[in-house]
Motif scaffolding. Sequence first.
Motif, PDB file in Angstrom:
ATOM      1  N   ARG A  69       5.730   6.738  12.008  1.00 44.61           N
ATOM      2  CA  ARG A  69       5.481   8.371  11.656  1.00 44.61           C
ATOM      3  C   ARG A  69       4.898   8.852  10.288  1.00 44.61           C
ATOM      4  O   ARG A  69       4.884   9.623  10.002  1.00 44.61           O
ATOM      5  N   GLU A  70       5.519   7.885  10.177  1.00 42.32           N
ATOM      6  CA  GLU A  70       5.047   7.292   8.547  1.00 42.32           C
ATOM      7  C   GLU A  70       3.260   7.140   8.477  1.00 42.32           C
ATOM      8  O   GLU A  70       2.255   7.936   7.505  1.00 42.32           O
ATOM      9  N   ARG A  71       2.724   6.384   9.786  1.00 43.48           N
ATOM     10  CA  ARG A  71       1.283   5.937  10.004  1.00 43.48           C
ATOM     11  C   ARG A  71       0.886   7.510  10.292  1.00 43.48           C
ATOM     12  O   ARG A  71      -0.427   7.474  10.375  1.00 43.48           O
ATOM     13  N   LEU A  72       1.506   7.879  11.232  1.00 46.76           N
ATOM     14  CA  LEU A  72       0.806   9.279  12.197  1.00 46.76           C
ATOM     15  C   LEU A  72       0.692  10.502  10.814  1.00 46.76           C
ATOM     16  O   LEU A  72      -0.531  11.181  10.959  1.00 46.76           O
ATOM     17  N   ALA A  77       0.027   9.543   8.028  1.00 41.28           N
ATOM     18  CA  ALA A  77      -0.421   9.071   6.965  1.00 41.28           C
ATOM     19  C   ALA A  77      -1.933   9.585   6.990  1.00 41.28           C
ATOM     20  O   ALA A  77      -3.081  10.210   6.452  1.00 41.28           O
ATOM     21  N   SER A  78      -2.406   9.263   8.150  1.00 46.16           N
ATOM     22  CA  SER A  78      -3.705   9.243   9.434  1.00 46.16           C
ATOM     23  C   SER A  78      -3.951  11.112   9.121  1.00 46.16           C
ATOM     24  O   SER A  78      -4.851  11.483   8.966  1.00 46.16           O
ATOM     25  N   TYR A  79      -2.973  11.553   9.409  1.00 43.26           N
ATOM     26  CA  TYR A  79      -3.505  13.338   9.630  1.00 43.26           C
ATOM     27  C   TYR A  79      -3.670  13.316   8.763  1.00 43.26           C
ATOM     28  O   TYR A  79      -4.718  14.719   7.733  1.00 43.26           O
ATOM     29  N   ARG A  80      -2.933  13.085   7.307  1.00 41.52           N
ATOM     30  CA  ARG A  80      -3.564  13.027   5.581  1.00 41.52           C
ATOM     31  C   ARG A  80      -4.545  13.041   5.349  1.00 41.52           C
ATOM     32  O   ARG A  80      -5.559  13.332   4.714  1.00 41.52           O
TER      33      ARG A  80
END
Length: 123
Positions: free
Chosen positions: A97-100, A102-105
Amino acid sequence: MGAMSREMVNAICAAMPGAEVSDPWGGGHDAWKVGGKMFACVGALGGGVSVKTADVESASALIEIGRAVKAPYFHRSWVQVPFDRLDPKDITNEELRERLVASYRIVRAKLPKKVQAGLDPAE
């Protein structure tokens, strides 16, 4: 939630403001975009999810410490979080979830200000 999967990625991404999914190349890819720019992609084979990192160095570091692998067909600032090749104890759902997020941001922050202004605030 159980094991990491396309369904889980899609559920996490669908909750992000302005996120839209499409299959731009046909053949069953789930490409998640915000403001027309991709931030996550699950390939047709569904072996993992490719996400953007801050830069090539960040991507290399994640690969080096075994948190991700090289994302095939993507720029070197992208990595792939495999669904099955890493020990499930190793990569948690929370980390995914954190990776997703972070990528979104990262992708959202690079959109034109006008486009960003039209999106609901990110969590």
